[in-house]
Design an enzyme around this catalytic site. Structure first.
Site, PDB file in Angstrom:
ATOM      1  N   ASP A  35       9.566  75.689   6.184  1.00 16.17           N
ATOM      2  CA  ASP A  35       9.928  76.869   5.397  1.00 16.17           C
ATOM      3  C   ASP A  35      11.435  76.864   5.163  1.00 16.17           C
ATOM      4  O   ASP A  35      12.226  76.587   6.060  1.00 16.17           O
ATOM      5  CB  ASP A  35       9.500  78.136   6.147  1.00 16.17           C
ATOM      6  CG  ASP A  35       9.521  79.366   5.264  1.00 16.17           C
ATOM      7  OD1 ASP A  35       8.433  79.928   5.012  1.00 16.17           O
ATOM      8  OD2 ASP A  35      10.623  79.784   4.837  1.00 16.17           O
ATOM      9  N   ASN A  91      -0.055  85.672   4.980  1.00 13.89           N
ATOM     10  CA  ASN A  91       0.266  86.894   4.254  1.00 13.89           C
ATOM     11  C   ASN A  91      -0.555  86.911   2.966  1.00 13.89           C
ATOM     12  O   ASN A  91      -0.583  85.919   2.231  1.00 13.89           O
ATOM     13  CB  ASN A  91       1.762  86.941   3.937  1.00 13.89           C
ATOM     14  CG  ASN A  91       2.619  87.037   5.185  1.00 13.89           C
ATOM     15  OD1 ASN A  91       2.225  87.666   6.164  1.00 13.89           O
ATOM     16  ND2 ASN A  91       3.779  86.404   5.163  1.00 13.89           N
ATOM     17  N   GLY A  97       2.511  91.280   2.343  1.00 13.99           N
ATOM     18  CA  GLY A  97       3.843  90.674   2.365  1.00 13.99           C
ATOM     19  C   GLY A  97       3.914  89.310   1.718  1.00 13.99           C
ATOM     20  O   GLY A  97       4.885  88.576   1.919  1.00 13.99           O
ATOM     21  N   GLN A  98       2.907  88.963   0.914  1.00 16.86           N
ATOM     22  CA  GLN A  98       2.920  87.651   0.259  1.00 16.86           C
ATOM     23  C   GLN A  98       3.938  87.651  -0.872  1.00 16.86           C
ATOM     24  O   GLN A  98       3.986  88.596  -1.677  1.00 16.86           O
ATOM     25  CB  GLN A  98       1.521  87.323  -0.284  1.00 16.86           C
ATOM     26  CG  GLN A  98       1.430  85.916  -0.862  1.00 16.86           C
ATOM     27  CD  GLN A  98      -0.009  85.517  -1.206  1.00 16.86           C
ATOM     28  OE1 GLN A  98      -0.932  86.317  -1.074  1.00 16.86           O
ATOM     29  NE2 GLN A  98      -0.180  84.282  -1.647  1.00 16.86           N
ATOM     30  N   HIS A 104      -0.941  79.847   1.536  1.00 20.77           N
ATOM     31  CA  HIS A 104      -0.198  79.090   2.547  1.00 20.77           C
ATOM     32  C   HIS A 104      -0.401  79.706   3.917  1.00 20.77           C
ATOM     33  O   HIS A 104      -0.515  80.921   4.054  1.00 20.77           O
ATOM     34  CB  HIS A 104       1.285  78.997   2.202  1.00 20.77           C
ATOM     35  CG  HIS A 104       1.944  80.315   1.903  1.00 20.77           C
ATOM     36  ND1 HIS A 104       1.790  80.957   0.687  1.00 20.77           N
ATOM     37  CD2 HIS A 104       2.747  81.099   2.646  1.00 20.77           C
ATOM     38  CE1 HIS A 104       2.470  82.090   0.702  1.00 20.77           C
ATOM     39  NE2 HIS A 104       3.063  82.211   1.876  1.00 20.77           N
ATOM     40  N   LEU A 105      -0.443  78.835   4.918  1.00 20.26           N
ATOM     41  CA  LEU A 105      -0.548  79.243   6.315  1.00 20.26           C
ATOM     42  C   LEU A 105       0.802  78.979   6.974  1.00 20.26           C
ATOM     43  O   LEU A 105       1.291  77.846   6.952  1.00 20.26           O
ATOM     44  CB  LEU A 105      -1.640  78.451   7.035  1.00 20.26           C
ATOM     45  CG  LEU A 105      -3.092  78.709   6.601  1.00 20.26           C
ATOM     46  CD1 LEU A 105      -3.408  78.018   5.289  1.00 20.26           C
ATOM     47  CD2 LEU A 105      -4.057  78.258   7.686  1.00 20.26           C
ATOM     48  N   HIS A 106       1.404  80.029   7.511  1.00 20.94           N
ATOM     49  CA  HIS A 106       2.654  79.854   8.253  1.00 20.94           C
ATOM     50  C   HIS A 106       2.324  79.407   9.671  1.00 20.94           C
ATOM     51  O   HIS A 106       1.471  80.016  10.336  1.00 20.94           O
ATOM     52  CB  HIS A 106       3.403  81.180   8.381  1.00 20.94           C
ATOM     53  CG  HIS A 106       3.886  81.791   7.109  1.00 20.94           C
ATOM     54  ND1 HIS A 106       5.216  81.760   6.718  1.00 20.94           N
ATOM     55  CD2 HIS A 106       3.247  82.485   6.138  1.00 20.94           C
ATOM     56  CE1 HIS A 106       5.360  82.415   5.574  1.00 20.94           C
ATOM     57  NE2 HIS A 106       4.179  82.866   5.193  1.00 20.94           N
TER      58      HIS A 106
HETATM   59  P1  DGP Z   1       5.026  84.584   2.020  1.00 18.68           P
HETATM   60  O1  DGP Z   1       5.941  85.751   2.176  1.00 18.68           O
HETATM   61  O2  DGP Z   1       3.910  84.554   3.040  1.00 18.68           O
HETATM   62  O3  DGP Z   1       4.519  84.445   0.601  1.00 18.68           O
HETATM   63  O4  DGP Z   1       5.916  83.317   2.371  1.00 18.68           O
HETATM   64  C1  DGP Z   1       6.511  82.489   1.432  1.00 18.68           C
HETATM   65  C2  DGP Z   1       7.414  81.576   2.199  1.00 18.68           C
HETATM   66  O5  DGP Z   1       7.790  80.512   1.350  1.00 18.68           O
HETATM   67  C3  DGP Z   1       8.700  82.225   2.689  1.00 18.68           C
HETATM   68  O6  DGP Z   1       8.725  82.215   4.109  1.00 18.68           O
HETATM   69  C4  DGP Z   1       9.813  81.352   2.145  1.00 18.68           C
HETATM   70  C5  DGP Z   1       9.079  80.107   1.681  1.00 18.68           C
HETATM   71  N1  DGP Z   1       9.639  79.502   0.502  1.00 18.68           N
HETATM   72  C6  DGP Z   1       9.846  80.111  -0.693  1.00 18.68           C
HETATM   73  N2  DGP Z   1      10.386  79.238  -1.572  1.00 18.68           N
HETATM   74  C7  DGP Z   1      10.483  78.050  -0.902  1.00 18.68           C
HETATM   75  C8  DGP Z   1      10.933  76.763  -1.285  1.00 18.68           C
HETATM   76  O7  DGP Z   1      11.378  76.512  -2.407  1.00 18.68           O
HETATM   77  N3  DGP Z   1      10.897  75.794  -0.332  1.00 18.68           N
HETATM   78  C9  DGP Z   1      10.428  76.026   0.931  1.00 18.68           C
HETATM   79  N4  DGP Z   1      10.420  74.997   1.775  1.00 18.68           N
HETATM   80  N5  DGP Z   1       9.971  77.220   1.317  1.00 18.68           N
HETATM   81  C10 DGP Z   1      10.001  78.222   0.407  1.00 18.68           C
END
Ligand code: DGP
Length: 118
Positions: A35, A91, A97-98, A104-106
């Site tokens: 992330d 999320n 909070g998406q 995607h799975l964190h």
């Molecule tokens: P969510 O809030 O669950 O939709 O999480 C989206 C996540 O994606 C957030 O933690 C930041 C990450 N993210 C957004 N843009 C990018 C990107 O360009 N590259 C990477 N590696 N992560 C990203």
């Protein structure tokens, strides 16, 4: 862009290598990368290559893919040394909070997690 449009997102660009990412795992169905805004010492996202917008859009036809994503979480967590445990978060939608509308799975690990989440 509507959250349900199925349109391209930044994760689609990562899958196609149009923008860089620190990729830690890839197979024919999914990709895992760090992330960009980590919330823990280890913070990795596991995404399907198929552009499903969110968990609530999945159907029974996606059951094998969803199982594969969870098994990939386990595999990547082992690969990254999260032997003491980790948290998995999906999320979903506005109140969930998406922010990126590509499922995607964190994986969050490397520190003790608190409960309840915010
Ligand atoms: P969510 O809030 O669950 O939709 O999480 C989206 C996540 O994606 C957030 O933690 C930041 C990450 N993210 C957004 N843009 C990018 C990107 O360009 N590259 C990477 N590696 N992560 C990203």
């Amino acid at each position: 862009m509507s959250e349900n449009s199925g349109s391209d997102t930044v994760f689609g660009k990562i899958i196609r290598r149009e923008i860089p990412a620190d990729i830690v795992y890839e197979d024919n169905l999914c990709l895992a990368f760090r992330d960009v805004n980590p919330q823990a010492p280890v913070h990795v996202l596991v995404i399907p290559k198929e552009p499903i917008a969110k968990l609530s859009d999945t159907e029974s036809k996606n059951h094998a893919l969803l199982g594969h994503l969870l098994l990939t979480v386990k595999r990547v967590a082992e690969q990254l040394g999260l032997a003491n445990g980790y948290r998995v978060v999906i999320n979903t939608g506005e109140e969930g909070g998406q922010t990126v509308y590509h499922l995607h799975l964190h994986i969050l690990g490397g520190r003790p997690m608190q409960w309840p989440p915010g």
